[in-house]
Design a protein around this motif. Structure first.
Motif, PDB file in Angstrom:
ATOM      1  N   ALA A  91       0.829  -1.203   0.000  1.00 25.35           N
ATOM      2  CA  ALA A  91       0.000   0.000   0.000  1.00 25.35           C
ATOM      3  C   ALA A  91       0.865   1.256   0.000  1.00 25.35           C
ATOM      4  O   ALA A  91       0.562   2.226  -0.697  1.00 25.35           O
ATOM      5  CB  ALA A  91      -0.917   0.007   1.217  1.00 25.35           C
ATOM      6  N   ILE A  92       1.937   1.217   0.748  1.00 27.97           N
ATOM      7  CA  ILE A  92       2.842   2.378   0.791  1.00 27.97           C
ATOM      8  C   ILE A  92       3.527   2.545  -0.553  1.00 27.97           C
ATOM      9  O   ILE A  92       3.664   3.667  -1.069  1.00 27.97           O
ATOM     10  CB  ILE A  92       3.862   2.245   1.933  1.00 27.97           C
ATOM     11  N   ASP A  93       3.950   1.449  -1.166  1.00 30.53           N
ATOM     12  CA  ASP A  93       4.575   1.541  -2.493  1.00 30.53           C
ATOM     13  C   ASP A  93       3.588   2.049  -3.507  1.00 30.53           C
ATOM     14  O   ASP A  93       3.943   2.805  -4.431  1.00 30.53           O
ATOM     15  CB  ASP A  93       5.122   0.171  -2.917  1.00 30.53           C
ATOM     16  N   ALA A  94       2.309   1.670  -3.392  1.00 33.71           N
ATOM     17  CA  ALA A  94       1.300   2.132  -4.334  1.00 33.71           C
ATOM     18  C   ALA A  94       1.058   3.635  -4.182  1.00 33.71           C
ATOM     19  O   ALA A  94       0.736   4.307  -5.148  1.00 33.71           O
ATOM     20  CB  ALA A  94       0.003   1.373  -4.122  1.00 33.71           C
ATOM     21  N   LEU A  95       1.231   4.151  -3.002  1.00 32.81           N
ATOM     22  CA  LEU A  95       1.054   5.581  -2.784  1.00 32.81           C
ATOM     23  C   LEU A  95       2.203   6.414  -3.344  1.00 32.81           C
ATOM     24  O   LEU A  95       2.041   7.586  -3.625  1.00 32.81           O
ATOM     25  CB  LEU A  95       0.884   5.877  -1.279  1.00 32.81           C
ATOM     26  N   ARG A  96       3.360   5.789  -3.516  1.00 28.66           N
ATOM     27  CA  ARG A  96       4.518   6.519  -4.042  1.00 28.66           C
ATOM     28  C   ARG A  96       4.348   6.683  -5.492  1.00 28.66           C
ATOM     29  O   ARG A  96       4.235   7.276  -6.301  1.00 28.66           O
ATOM     30  CB  ARG A  96       5.790   5.732  -3.788  1.00 28.66           C
TER      31      ARG A  96
END
Length: 96
Positions: A91-96
């Motif tokens: 999820a954090i990678d998708a937000l980047r």
């Protein structure tokens, strides 16, 4: 004293009038609205108080919106904190 004479009626009217005047004087002195002859309250129109109420209402509306946005952000942070590590990393990678 003759209870049926005009002096008694005049005394009652005078006592009632003086009581009403004293009541309104005390209410006005302490900032309450005064009453008219029929007992209805006569509200003072204070422009400064109305302006303060309008400003407070606008500020309240702004703060309520800010609180709802912060609640949404906290919900996202709680979801990230309670999710498993792998899903959180994705999820954090998708937000980047």
């Amino acid at each position: 004293m003759n209870w049926g004479g005009p002096a008694f009626v005049i005394a009652l009217v005078a006592i009632s009038t003086v009581g009403w005047l004293v009541n309104n004087w005390i209410r006005a002195r302490h900032g309450y609205s005064v009453s008219d002859d029929w007992g209805k309250n006569i509200h003072k129109s204070d422009a400064e108080a109305a302006r303060k109420i309008d400003l407070l209402a606008a500020d309240n509306e702004r703060l309520a919106g800010q609180i709802s946005r912060l609640e949404d952000r906290i919900a996202v942070l709680e979801r990230i904190a309670t999710d498993p590590a792998e899903r959180t990393a994705r999820a954090i990678d998708a937000l980047r």
